[in-house]
Design an enzyme around this catalytic site. Structure first.
Site, short mmCIF file in Angstrom:
data_model
loop_
_atom_site.label_atom_id
_atom_site.label_comp_id
_atom_site.label_asym_id
_atom_site.label_seq_id
_atom_site.Cartn_x
_atom_site.Cartn_y
_atom_site.Cartn_z
N LYS A 1 0.89 -1.17 0.00
CA LYS A 1 0.00 0.00 0.00
C LYS A 1 0.92 1.21 0.00
O LYS A 1 1.63 1.45 0.99
CB LYS A 1 -0.88 -0.02 1.24
CG LYS A 1 -1.71 1.25 1.46
CD LYS A 1 -2.65 1.07 2.66
CE LYS A 1 -3.44 2.34 2.94
NZ LYS A 1 -4.40 2.16 4.06
N GLU B 1 -3.47 7.07 2.06
CA GLU B 1 -3.82 7.27 3.47
C GLU B 1 -2.58 7.43 4.34
O GLU B 1 -2.45 6.81 5.39
CB GLU B 1 -4.70 6.13 3.97
CG GLU B 1 -6.00 6.00 3.20
CD GLU B 1 -6.99 4.99 3.75
OE1 GLU B 1 -6.55 3.97 4.28
OE2 GLU B 1 -8.20 5.24 3.62
N ASP C 1 -14.64 2.48 -1.34
CA ASP C 1 -14.03 1.68 -0.28
C ASP C 1 -14.98 0.65 0.28
O ASP C 1 -15.48 0.83 1.40
CB ASP C 1 -13.53 2.60 0.84
CG ASP C 1 -12.63 1.87 1.81
OD1 ASP C 1 -12.24 0.73 1.52
OD2 ASP C 1 -12.31 2.44 2.86
N GLU D 1 -16.39 -4.33 7.54
CA GLU D 1 -16.13 -2.98 8.04
C GLU D 1 -17.33 -2.06 7.83
O GLU D 1 -17.64 -1.24 8.69
CB GLU D 1 -14.90 -2.43 7.32
CG GLU D 1 -14.61 -0.97 7.63
CD GLU D 1 -13.39 -0.43 6.87
OE1 GLU D 1 -12.74 -1.19 6.13
OE2 GLU D 1 -13.10 0.76 7.03
N HIS E 1 -20.85 5.72 2.16
CA HIS E 1 -19.90 6.34 3.09
C HIS E 1 -20.59 7.27 4.09
O HIS E 1 -20.20 8.42 4.25
CB HIS E 1 -18.83 7.11 2.29
CG HIS E 1 -17.50 7.17 2.98
ND1 HIS E 1 -17.27 7.97 4.08
CD2 HIS E 1 -16.33 6.55 2.72
CE1 HIS E 1 -16.02 7.85 4.47
NE2 HIS E 1 -15.42 6.97 3.68
N TRP F 1 -13.17 12.23 3.94
CA TRP F 1 -13.46 11.37 5.09
C TRP F 1 -14.74 11.82 5.79
O TRP F 1 -14.97 11.48 6.94
CB TRP F 1 -12.28 11.36 6.08
CG TRP F 1 -11.15 10.47 5.64
CD1 TRP F 1 -11.10 9.68 4.56
CD2 TRP F 1 -9.89 10.31 6.32
NE1 TRP F 1 -9.89 9.02 4.49
CE2 TRP F 1 -9.12 9.39 5.55
CE3 TRP F 1 -9.32 10.84 7.47
CZ2 TRP F 1 -7.83 8.99 5.91
CZ3 TRP F 1 -8.03 10.45 7.84
CH2 TRP F 1 -7.29 9.53 7.06
C1 GCV Z 1 -5.92 -0.94 6.01
C2 GCV Z 1 -10.13 1.78 4.45
C3 GCV Z 1 -10.09 1.26 5.85
C4 GCV Z 1 -8.68 1.25 6.39
C5 GCV Z 1 -7.82 0.40 5.43
C6 GCV Z 1 -7.90 1.01 4.04
C7 GCV Z 1 -7.11 0.22 3.01
O1 GCV Z 1 -9.80 3.13 4.42
O2 GCV Z 1 -10.92 2.03 6.66
O3 GCV Z 1 -8.68 0.71 7.68
O4 GCV Z 1 -6.49 0.34 5.87
O5 GCV Z 1 -9.24 1.04 3.64
O6 GCV Z 1 -7.74 -0.57 2.32
O7 GCV Z 1 -5.92 0.39 2.91
#
Ligand code: GCV
Length: 736
Positions: free
Chosen positions: A321, A325, A399, A427, A555, A577
């Protein structure tokens, strides 16, 4: 609170011990009478329960399981033998007799032409099976009926053995087998978002199953059971650590620990992969830069890859990644994703390793619609990635929302193999307590038509490589596994792990057929149980869409932890966000205008798809507010106004959950009391929370629509301020 003296407490404890013992006896007796297992059902066995079939079926299957011929001289051979013995003993009450050669009618002969002369003599055509496929065939050996489980490799034979067990578990006939199976994707991996301190990001099933502190010296039986479960559904890889990773995972100490896990998984064909932190050369390598074009950085990664392969033979590769973020990446040095990925690919290539480079990127410094950013960043690099790189793309462009249109990258990078990333952990779909069977959601994306090469260019065909002729293919699932006794935090969440594996193996499978298999293997083959439970599962994800984010909303959950409704979230460090960024409700209407008059995200799709999504008259209603800002009085297909339809959809979702509760309550006698009770309790939580989502969302959106609720729809019981004031500082799974 009532306080007890020590003596009274001891007496109470002794009393409750007797009560427990009595209860156990009763359970045991009940087991004898009903044929249900007497052991408490805690869900640990997953879909590999192997409980006794009824006497009639046992007799029929025993005729096909008299002897077991398998070369158990290797770890995988032993795994095959042990699984078949254990499974058939459990199901049939008697294990087949181990034999060196089939000598009786009803033998099961498992292996490859190289390990089994009897299979070799059958001259079966295994040419289309590749390295992981298998053949299950009813044959005759020396004139006697037998079942051949044949493959080109031992791993293929292991997959075949699990298939054979599945046939028995799901009450399929074994008389005239002729089943050929080969996986349609090559890399079928779980992504664990597990940190080294055992915290699981977006995990709702307890702490991480990786006990890093006790590794490498203690590798408990749970790791083997993890491998068995995964192999049984064709998963062949696991990324052990979070994509938001610490560079520590690549230090020798942690590599040794990962190696111990790899050793347990190897016989089951499961490769270990690691998430790699892009800035590791600085953090653990002592370099001053992680610039992918810097020779010292490249040399560091080469040496690191050599070291990893020395410590973990058969290592799979890295997941990354980057520049997402807040994670470091090549763009920190003015380099591209391709530069970053190719540097790692070069280091891994001599060892046969791969890079899974994530396309989940967006930046708050970029004012453009977040849904467009991955496409904008990646498409210009199509064809520039090294041959051992897979670009890993989430199913949708935002997401893992309860519903998203397929990611516009699918079909837009013909020169680059794209692997799918689905989220198994829920999630955004109610964590572990909401029952939401996700295979229909996965299949919806896989079946979506990108039109990249004309009609029929489905996402599944992008992912399995058939659309563009790619050999390197894959699917990743963000795991929902933790140290909870039932692994997934709820019994029904096990179905999502199962379904992910089955769809990674074959993206064209039918979600309902998968549910049917899972229910039979996990609970019961009684049609009076299977039919209503499968029906309930099949509509469950749509219900979540309805009560959380109907008609293309997305979202709208609580900030940070993502628990519960919070469409009012605004402000804070970044607009993308917040909820208001996505729903854009105002006095005129609601929805994100991504048509040509808005962000024009629709233009990232192939023309027929762009035309369909971009026009209010043709956009499917489930994506209406994803792509359009729509007036409150817009007429929907039902004849209702948008506002009325929105309110009715919220209610429909709540009603569905109430219906699931009724269905489940009515099945009490058909399932063990332990699992029945937990599912019932979770459904009650789900109904309460679905109602909360409906009430809070309506209370909020009504401040914009200023319209009455449709006739008969109850007003939210609390004020908007009440819902807005709810706080959940300790909700599980939040990012750290
Ligand atoms: C692992 C979303 C989630 C994050 C996650 C991110 C990603 O933003 O809330 O917790 O991070 O996706 O897939 O990298």
């Amino acid at each position: 609170m009532v306080s007890l003296s020590h003596g009274a407490r001891d007496a109470a404890r002794a009393g409750s011990r007797w009560r427990r013992a009595g209860l156990l006896c009763l359970c045991w007796l009940a087991g004898l009478v009903t044929g249900l297992p007497a052991m408490a059902e805690d869900g640990y066995a997953l879909w590999l329960r192997y409980v006794p079939l009824d006497a009639g079926r046992q007799a029929a299957y025993r005729a096909h399981a008299t002897e077991l011929v398998v070369d158990a001289g290797t770890p995988t051979g032993r795994a095959i033998r042990d699984e078949l013995q254990r499974g058939l003993h459990g199901l049939l009450g008697r294990a087949p007799v181990p034999a060196a050669r089939a000598g009786r009618a009803g033998a099961i002969v498992v292996g490859t032409p190289a390990t089994s002369p009897q299979l070799a003599a059958l001259r079966l055509d295994l040419s289309a099976l590749g390295e992981e496929g298998y053949l299950l065939r009813s044959v005759r050996i020396d004139g006697r009926p037998a079942t051949a489980v044949a493959a080109n490799t031992e791993l293929g034979a292991l997959y075949g053995a699990f298939h054979l067990l599945r046939l028995v578990q799901t009450a399929q006939p074994l008389d005239a087998l002729d089943i050929h199976q080969a996986p349609k994707t090559r890399v079928r991996v779980l992504n664990h978002w597990d940190n080294l301190d055992r915290y699981v990001e977006r995990g709702y099933a307890g702490e991480s199953i990786w006990d890093w502190h006790k590794l490498p010296d203690w590798t408990g039986p749970r790791y083997t059971d993890y491998a068995r479960a995964n192999a049984s559904i064709g998963i062949n890889g696991t990324v052990l650590n979070n994509v938001n990773t610490s560079a520590q995972s690549l230090t020798p100490m942690y590599l040794e620990k990962a190696a111990a896990l790899a050793g347990v998984f190897r016989p089951y064909g499961i490769k270990v992969y690691l998430s790699a932190r892009f800035s590791a050369p600085i953090e653990i390598g002592g370099l001053e830069t992680a610039d992918p074009l810097d020779p010292a950085v490249r040399a560091w990664w080469k040496a690191k890859a050599d070291e990893v392969y020395r410590i973990i033979p058969g290592f799979g590769g890295f997941l990354v990644k980057a520049n997402s973020e807040g994670q470091p990446g090549p763009q920190d040095y003015g380099r591209s994703h391709a530069d970053g990925a190719n540097m790692l690919a070069e280091a891994l290539a001599p060892h046969g390793g791969i890079v899974m480079w994530r396309a989940f990127v967006y930046s708050h410094e970029e004012p453009d619609d977040r849904a467009k950013q991955a496409y904008t960043e990646f498409v210009p690099h199509d064809g520039r990635f090294a041959p051992n790189v897979l670009v890993q793309v989430k199913n949708g462009a935002i997401d893992f929302q309860p519903r998203e249109p397929f990611h516009p990258l699918f079909g837009a990078m013909p020169e680059t193999p794209l692997m799918m990333e689905f989220q198994i952990t829920k999630e955004y779909l109610g964590f572990a307590t909401h029952l939401a069977y996700l295979a229909p959601m996965y299949a919806e994306t896989l079946r979506a038509d990108t039109h990249a090469r004309g009609p029929g260019s489905t996402v599944a065909r992008v992912v399995d490589g058939s659309l563009e002729g790619h050999q390197l293919t894959g699917m990743a699932g963000v795991a929902n596994i933790g140290s909870d006794r039932n692994w997934s935090g709820s019994h029904f969440d096990q179905a999502n792990w199962f379904a992910f594996g089955r769809l990674a193996w074959d993206p064209y499978l039918d979600p309902e057929a998968i549910a049917r298999e899972w229910v039979k293997m996990t609970f019961s083959t009684d049609p009076g149980f299977v039919d209503p439970v499968v029906a309930m599962m099949m509509g469950s994800r749509e219900a979540v869409v309805d009560y959380m984010t109907p008609l293309g909303l997305h979202h709208l959950m609580g900030r940070g932890h993502h628990y519960g409704p919070a469409p009012w979230v605004e402000g804070g460090p970044r607009a993308d966000w917040t909820s208001v960024y996505y729903h854009r409700a105002d006095a005129k209407g609601i929805g994100f205008d991504r048509s040509a008059s808005g962000s024009n995200a629709v233009a990232q799709y192939a023309p027929p798809v762009a035309a369909q999504f971009g026009d209010l008259a043709t956009v499917p209603e489930e994506f209406l507010l994803w792509f359009h800002h729509v007036p409150w009085d817009h007429r929907m297909a039902s004849g209702n106004t948008l506002w009325d339809e929105l309110v009715l959809r919220y209610g429909r979702g709540v009603d569905y959950v109430a219906g699931m509760r009724r269905t489940w309550d009515g099945l009490a006698g058909k399932v063990d009391p332990e699992r029945h009770a937990q599912v019932a309790a979770f459904l009650a939580i789900q109904e309460k929370e679905a109602q909360w989502w409906r009430d809070a969302s309506i209370a909020y959106f009504q401040t914009f629509s200023k319209r009455p609720l449709p006739a008969g729809e109850p007003a939210p019981p609390h004020s908007l301020a009440y819902y807005q004031a709810l706080q959940f500082p300790f909700a599980p799974g939040d990012g750290k």
